[in-house]
Design an enzyme around this catalytic site. Structure first.
Site, PDB file in Angstrom:
ATOM      1  N   THR A  11      51.589   9.167  44.502  1.00  0.00           N
ATOM      2  CA  THR A  11      50.423   9.946  44.483  1.00  0.00           C
ATOM      3  C   THR A  11      50.316  11.751  45.087  1.00  0.00           C
ATOM      4  OG1 THR A  11      49.942   9.591  46.989  1.00  0.00           O
ATOM      5  CG2 THR A  11      49.375   7.720  45.493  1.00  0.00           C
ATOM      6  N   ALA A  13      52.018  14.357  43.080  1.00  0.00           N
ATOM      7  CA  ALA A  13      52.564  14.748  42.386  1.00  0.00           C
ATOM      8  C   ALA A  13      52.621  16.372  41.886  1.00  0.00           C
ATOM      9  CB  ALA A  13      53.071  13.762  41.946  1.00  0.00           C
ATOM     10  N   SER A  14      51.688  16.364  42.774  1.00  0.00           N
ATOM     11  CA  SER A  14      50.997  17.591  41.919  1.00  0.00           C
ATOM     12  C   SER A  14      51.575  19.186  43.395  1.00  0.00           C
ATOM     13  CB  SER A  14      49.373  18.043  41.229  1.00  0.00           C
ATOM     14  OG  SER A  14      48.516  18.221  42.573  1.00  0.00           O
ATOM     15  N   GLY A  15      51.672  18.136  44.488  1.00  0.00           N
ATOM     16  CA  GLY A  15      51.789  19.275  45.221  1.00  0.00           C
ATOM     17  C   GLY A  15      53.092  19.540  45.413  1.00  0.00           C
ATOM     18  N   ILE A  17      55.371  18.342  47.978  1.00  0.00           N
ATOM     19  CA  ILE A  17      56.497  17.398  48.032  1.00  0.00           C
ATOM     20  C   ILE A  17      56.472  16.922  47.043  1.00  0.00           C
ATOM     21  CG2 ILE A  17      56.848  15.476  49.572  1.00  0.00           C
ATOM     22  CD1 ILE A  17      55.964  17.356  52.237  1.00  0.00           C
ATOM     23  N   GLY A  18      55.127  15.369  47.078  1.00  0.00           N
ATOM     24  CA  GLY A  18      55.248  15.371  45.866  1.00  0.00           C
ATOM     25  C   GLY A  18      56.311  15.673  44.519  1.00  0.00           C
ATOM     26  N   TYR A 151      43.368  14.506  61.397  1.00  0.00           N
ATOM     27  CA  TYR A 151      44.767  14.491  60.769  1.00  0.00           C
ATOM     28  C   TYR A 151      45.856  13.350  60.996  1.00  0.00           C
ATOM     29  CZ  TYR A 151      49.393  15.544  57.731  1.00  0.00           C
ATOM     30  OH  TYR A 151      50.674  15.801  57.585  1.00  0.00           O
TER      31      TYR A 151
END
Length: 243
Positions: A11, A13-15, A17-18, A151
């Protein structure tokens, strides 16, 4: 070590870390299901890049506040060996100023969606020979942070879930772990000035910020076949900032 015929769902995956985790697992031979919310251009570019690793890449768009989107995603994930929840966002400010909408958004991304997915995917994971569940949590889930109370709460919930679920599914050979990155040089740190970042660095024994590859390397270790005796663990990736 190659993992041909094994599939991982990531999940967020566009960030930063992803993406780093996706690149590392593709290089390790995993076929990938990659989730994104709104960064379609980034996601398509990444998918094209990863196909050069000779793996299958399936891109899945979804809004975690939408039950219909969650159902659509689960219906399009077939065989699964590894589930990695890397999606995340933060809200910086006083807890009393946090709106109901933003609080719900934090819950949906960090708690609601991953619990929904895991409950849906457990039958598939039980059929895997080396099933893995991994959360990318946060140092703030361990120690808490002022100005990021909600958070920290959501990340703490992830840690509690990892410890509890790991006991429940151990008999199926499923390992459940979490990584808790510290100060990683991603968009989440963009709200801080360079001076503030330098102050962070002075508190970190290794005297540098983390980078997404540091997290990806730890993730790759925990989803390896050889890591099958590690479960219910919270692994800090923080340069010694918290021990």
């Amino acid at each position: 070590m190659k993992n041909r015929n094994r599939s991982a769902f990531i999940t967020g995956a566009s960030g930063a870390i992803g993406k780093a985790i996706a690149r590392r697992l593709a290089n390790d031979g995993f076929n990938l299901y990659l989730h994104y919310h709104s960064n379609e251009k980034i996601m398509r570019t990444l998918a094209t890049e990863l196909q050069n690793c000779d793996v299958e890449v399936t891109v899945l768009q979804g809004d975690f506040s939408s039950r219909a989107d969650l159902e659509k995603i689960t219906e399009n994930v077939f065989e699964l060996d590894v589930f990695i929840h890397a999606a995340g966002n933060s809200e910086y400010g006083l807890f009393t100023d946090l709106s109901d909408k933003k609080l719900q958004c934090l819950y949906d991304i960090h708690v609601g969606a991953p619990l929904y997915f895991i409950r849906a995917f457990l039958p598939k994971l039980r059929r895997s020979s080396h099933p893995r569940i991994l959360f990318i949590s946060s140092i703030w889930g361990e120690v808490g942070a002022a100005m990021e109370v909600a958070y920290s709460t959501m990340k703490g919930a992830q840690i509690a879930f990892v410890k509890a679920l790991s006991k429940e599914v151990a008999g199926n050979g499923i390992t459940v772990n979490a990584l808790t990155p510290g100060a990683v040089d991603t968009a989440m740190l963009a709200q801080f000035s360079e001076q503030e970042k330098q102050e962070f660095i002075q508190e970190i024994p290794l005297l540098r910020l983390g980078n997404p590859k540091d997290v990806a390397n730890a993730a790759a270790f925990l989803v390896r076949d050889e890591s099958g005796y590690i479960t219910g663990q919270i692994l800090g990736v923080n340069g010694g900032w918290h021990m």
